[in-house]
Structures are given as structure tokens and as C-alpha cells.
Design an enzyme around this catalytic site. Structure first.
Site, PDB file in Angstrom:
ATOM      1  N   ASP A  46      59.531  51.502  42.698  1.00 53.02           N
ATOM      2  CA  ASP A  46      59.463  50.054  42.751  1.00 53.02           C
ATOM      3  C   ASP A  46      58.158  49.742  43.456  1.00 53.02           C
ATOM      4  O   ASP A  46      57.790  50.420  44.418  1.00 53.02           O
ATOM      5  CB  ASP A  46      60.650  49.445  43.498  1.00 53.02           C
ATOM      6  CG  ASP A  46      60.717  47.932  43.301  1.00 53.02           C
ATOM      7  OD1 ASP A  46      60.501  47.476  42.154  1.00 53.02           O
ATOM      8  OD2 ASP A  46      60.975  47.219  44.270  1.00 53.02           O
ATOM      9  N   SER A  47      57.454  48.771  42.950  1.00 53.45           N
ATOM     10  CA  SER A  47      56.144  48.505  43.515  1.00 53.45           C
ATOM     11  C   SER A  47      55.810  47.036  43.427  1.00 53.45           C
ATOM     12  O   SER A  47      56.455  46.273  42.710  1.00 53.45           O
ATOM     13  CB  SER A  47      55.082  49.333  42.775  1.00 53.45           C
ATOM     14  OG  SER A  47      55.090  49.005  41.401  1.00 53.45           O
ATOM     15  N   PHE A 128      47.217  45.692  34.737  1.00 50.94           N
ATOM     16  CA  PHE A 128      48.217  44.654  34.490  1.00 50.94           C
ATOM     17  C   PHE A 128      48.535  43.988  35.812  1.00 50.94           C
ATOM     18  O   PHE A 128      48.021  44.369  36.865  1.00 50.94           O
ATOM     19  CB  PHE A 128      49.474  45.249  33.844  1.00 50.94           C
ATOM     20  CG  PHE A 128      50.160  46.273  34.692  1.00 50.94           C
ATOM     21  CD1 PHE A 128      51.206  45.923  35.535  1.00 50.94           C
ATOM     22  CD2 PHE A 128      49.753  47.604  34.679  1.00 50.94           C
ATOM     23  CE1 PHE A 128      51.833  46.866  36.335  1.00 50.94           C
ATOM     24  CE2 PHE A 128      50.374  48.556  35.460  1.00 50.94           C
ATOM     25  CZ  PHE A 128      51.416  48.182  36.298  1.00 50.94           C
ATOM     26  N   GLY A 129      49.397  42.991  35.760  1.00 51.77           N
ATOM     27  CA  GLY A 129      49.841  42.337  36.980  1.00 51.77           C
ATOM     28  C   GLY A 129      48.685  41.723  37.751  1.00 51.77           C
ATOM     29  O   GLY A 129      47.852  41.004  37.197  1.00 51.77           O
ATOM     30  N   TYR A 130      48.637  42.022  39.024  1.00 52.05           N
ATOM     31  CA  TYR A 130      47.632  41.449  39.923  1.00 52.05           C
ATOM     32  C   TYR A 130      46.324  42.234  39.936  1.00 52.05           C
ATOM     33  O   TYR A 130      45.422  41.920  40.718  1.00 52.05           O
ATOM     34  CB  TYR A 130      48.203  41.373  41.343  1.00 52.05           C
ATOM     35  CG  TYR A 130      49.442  40.519  41.453  1.00 52.05           C
ATOM     36  CD1 TYR A 130      49.356  39.130  41.558  1.00 52.05           C
ATOM     37  CD2 TYR A 130      50.716  41.094  41.455  1.00 52.05           C
ATOM     38  CE1 TYR A 130      50.492  38.338  41.661  1.00 52.05           C
ATOM     39  CE2 TYR A 130      51.858  40.311  41.560  1.00 52.05           C
ATOM     40  CZ  TYR A 130      51.739  38.938  41.660  1.00 52.05           C
ATOM     41  OH  TYR A 130      52.866  38.163  41.762  1.00 52.05           O
ATOM     42  N   ASP A 131      46.180  43.244  39.091  1.00 51.40           N
ATOM     43  CA  ASP A 131      44.979  44.081  39.082  1.00 51.40           C
ATOM     44  C   ASP A 131      43.674  43.279  39.023  1.00 51.40           C
ATOM     45  O   ASP A 131      42.717  43.624  39.724  1.00 51.40           O
ATOM     46  CB  ASP A 131      45.007  45.084  37.922  1.00 51.40           C
ATOM     47  CG  ASP A 131      45.951  46.247  38.151  1.00 51.40           C
ATOM     48  OD1 ASP A 131      46.572  46.332  39.239  1.00 51.40           O
ATOM     49  OD2 ASP A 131      46.088  47.081  37.233  1.00 51.40           O
ATOM     50  N   LYS A 151      41.851  54.619  38.589  1.00 45.70           N
ATOM     51  CA  LYS A 151      42.980  53.930  39.208  1.00 45.70           C
ATOM     52  C   LYS A 151      44.077  54.935  39.583  1.00 45.70           C
ATOM     53  O   LYS A 151      44.599  54.901  40.702  1.00 45.70           O
ATOM     54  CB  LYS A 151      43.519  52.859  38.259  1.00 45.70           C
ATOM     55  CG  LYS A 151      44.591  52.000  38.884  1.00 45.70           C
ATOM     56  CD  LYS A 151      45.037  50.908  37.928  1.00 45.70           C
ATOM     57  CE  LYS A 151      46.284  50.249  38.445  1.00 45.70           C
ATOM     58  NZ  LYS A 151      46.869  49.326  37.498  1.00 45.70           N
ATOM     59  N   HIS A 156      48.389  53.188  44.626  1.00 45.76           N
ATOM     60  CA  HIS A 156      49.615  53.275  45.412  1.00 45.76           C
ATOM     61  C   HIS A 156      50.633  54.208  44.751  1.00 45.76           C
ATOM     62  O   HIS A 156      51.290  54.982  45.429  1.00 45.76           O
ATOM     63  CB  HIS A 156      50.210  51.876  45.599  1.00 45.76           C
ATOM     64  CG  HIS A 156      50.376  51.094  44.330  1.00 45.76           C
ATOM     65  ND1 HIS A 156      49.335  50.855  43.444  1.00 45.76           N
ATOM     66  CD2 HIS A 156      51.450  50.481  43.789  1.00 45.76           C
ATOM     67  CE1 HIS A 156      49.770  50.135  42.423  1.00 45.76           C
ATOM     68  NE2 HIS A 156      51.057  49.902  42.607  1.00 45.76           N
ATOM     69  N   ARG A 157      50.744  54.144  43.431  1.00 48.05           N
ATOM     70  CA  ARG A 157      51.687  55.027  42.724  1.00 48.05           C
ATOM     71  C   ARG A 157      51.247  56.479  42.831  1.00 48.05           C
ATOM     72  O   ARG A 157      52.066  57.361  43.068  1.00 48.05           O
ATOM     73  CB  ARG A 157      51.794  54.611  41.260  1.00 48.05           C
ATOM     74  CG  ARG A 157      53.065  53.927  40.974  1.00 48.05           C
ATOM     75  CD  ARG A 157      53.274  53.630  39.492  1.00 48.05           C
ATOM     76  NE  ARG A 157      53.915  52.342  39.436  1.00 48.05           N
ATOM     77  CZ  ARG A 157      53.307  51.188  39.275  1.00 48.05           C
ATOM     78  NH1 ARG A 157      52.012  51.136  39.105  1.00 48.05           N
ATOM     79  NH2 ARG A 157      53.982  50.072  39.255  1.00 48.05           N
TER      80      ARG A 157
END
Length: 174
Positions: A46-47, A128-131, A151, A156-157
Site C-alpha cells: 500500500d502506498s 502515474f498519480g502524483y509523479d 524510478k 519508495h516501492r
């Protein structure tokens, strides 16, 4: 040796809604669901994004910050609007990933953190997302401007999965 499977390789199963207050709680719930449904040792994550000026929010609400799950443009627009008058020196943030491993004999949860800042305008077409609004510490390009390989090597992943490696090695030696 381990054989890695994805969700596409196992029978579909119902996942409990993400109701945890932390990334760790949500990752552990997902990994437990996968283990119960498949009988196989499972890993889940979960991130999300934690923004200092927003007291760590959107946090576990990152994917649904604007009220619609997975609406990346709306989530990003809301975040930028909320931070419009935050000065540059207070725009610190971090992507966070909790990865959970569940087997018949063990549960392990680890956290990876990717620090950076929130830029004022989206930049880049990748990710994607907030990238597009996340500028990783030590980089001059947003996460959306990095190649997938760049990346993956610093995210974080990637950091969380690296921390999970000892548990996976232990499984391989059983």
C-alpha cells in the site's frame, strides 16, 4: 528457488476494502487476503504520498484524495490547490510504500520512503498519480520525467521491496 506469480496467475478473490489507518495495516490486510485465497506466500503493498504542509496527508487517502478513487488529474489538481500559497521551503513530501509478506509461518511488514518536494506545476508524461508534481530529493526531474528504470532504482516501492528481501530469501531456503 522461488517462482513469482501475479494476481493474474491465481483465481480471482475478493479483497477487503482499504480501511486501515496506515499503509502498513492496508498492506498486511491485502497480503493476508491473498494468502487466505491462494494458500501461497503472498506479498502486497500500500502506498501513497505524505505532504509535510498537509500534516502527512493525503497519506492512505492518496488514491481518493479528490473523492473519486484513482482520478489522478483531480487528485493532483486538488493537492496543488491546497498547496498554492505554501512557500518553496515548506513543500517537503515523501512517497511511502509499505510492503507486507504473509506465509503460513510468518508475517513481515516493511516501509520504504522516497523523500522530495512538491513542485508548483505538473511536469512529465511518465509514471502515474502524483509523479508529475513530485521532485525527488537530489534530482532535477520529477518522478514523471524519470525513466521506469531510474524510478524503480530509487522509488519508495523499490526501497520497501529491498527491505523485504531477507524474508523472501528465508522462504527460498525452506
Amino acid at each position: 528457488a522461488l517462482t513469482l506469480l501475479s494476481l493474474n496467475d491465481v483465481a480471482p478473490f475478493d479483497e477487503a476494502p482499504e480501511t486501515g489507518a496506515t499503509f502498513e495495516e492496508n498492506a498486511l490486510a491485502k497480503a493476508r487476503d491473498a494468502f487466505r485465497a491462494s494458500g501461497l506466500a503472498s506479498v502486497a503493498d500500500d502506498s501513497g504520498l505524505e505532504v509535510d504542509a498537509l500534516n502527512g496527508m493525503p497519506g492512505v487517502l492518496s488514491a481518493r484524495w479528490s473523492g473519486r478513487h484513482g482520478d489522478d488529474p483531480a487528485n493532483t489538481a486538488l493537492l496543488l490547490a491546497q498547496m498554492s500559497d505554501v512557500p518553496d521551503e515548506r513543500r517537503g513530501a515523501a512517497f511511502v510504500s509499505a510492503c507486507a509478506f504473509v506465509s503460513d509461518s510468518r508475517e513481515v511488514v516493511v516501509r520504504g520512503r522516497w523523500p522530495g518536494t512538491i513542485v508548483r506545476e505538473p511536469r512529465g508524461e511518465g509514471g502515474f498519480g502524483y509523479d508529475p508534481v513530485f521532485l525527488p530529493e537530489g534530482w532535477y526531474r520529477t518522478a514523471a520525467e524519470l525513466s521506469p528504470e531510474q524510478k524503480d532504482s530509487v522509488s519508495h516501492r523499490g526501497r520497501a521491496l529491498s527491505a523485504l528481501l531477507p524474508a523472501l530469501r528465508g522462504l527460498a531456503s525452506v
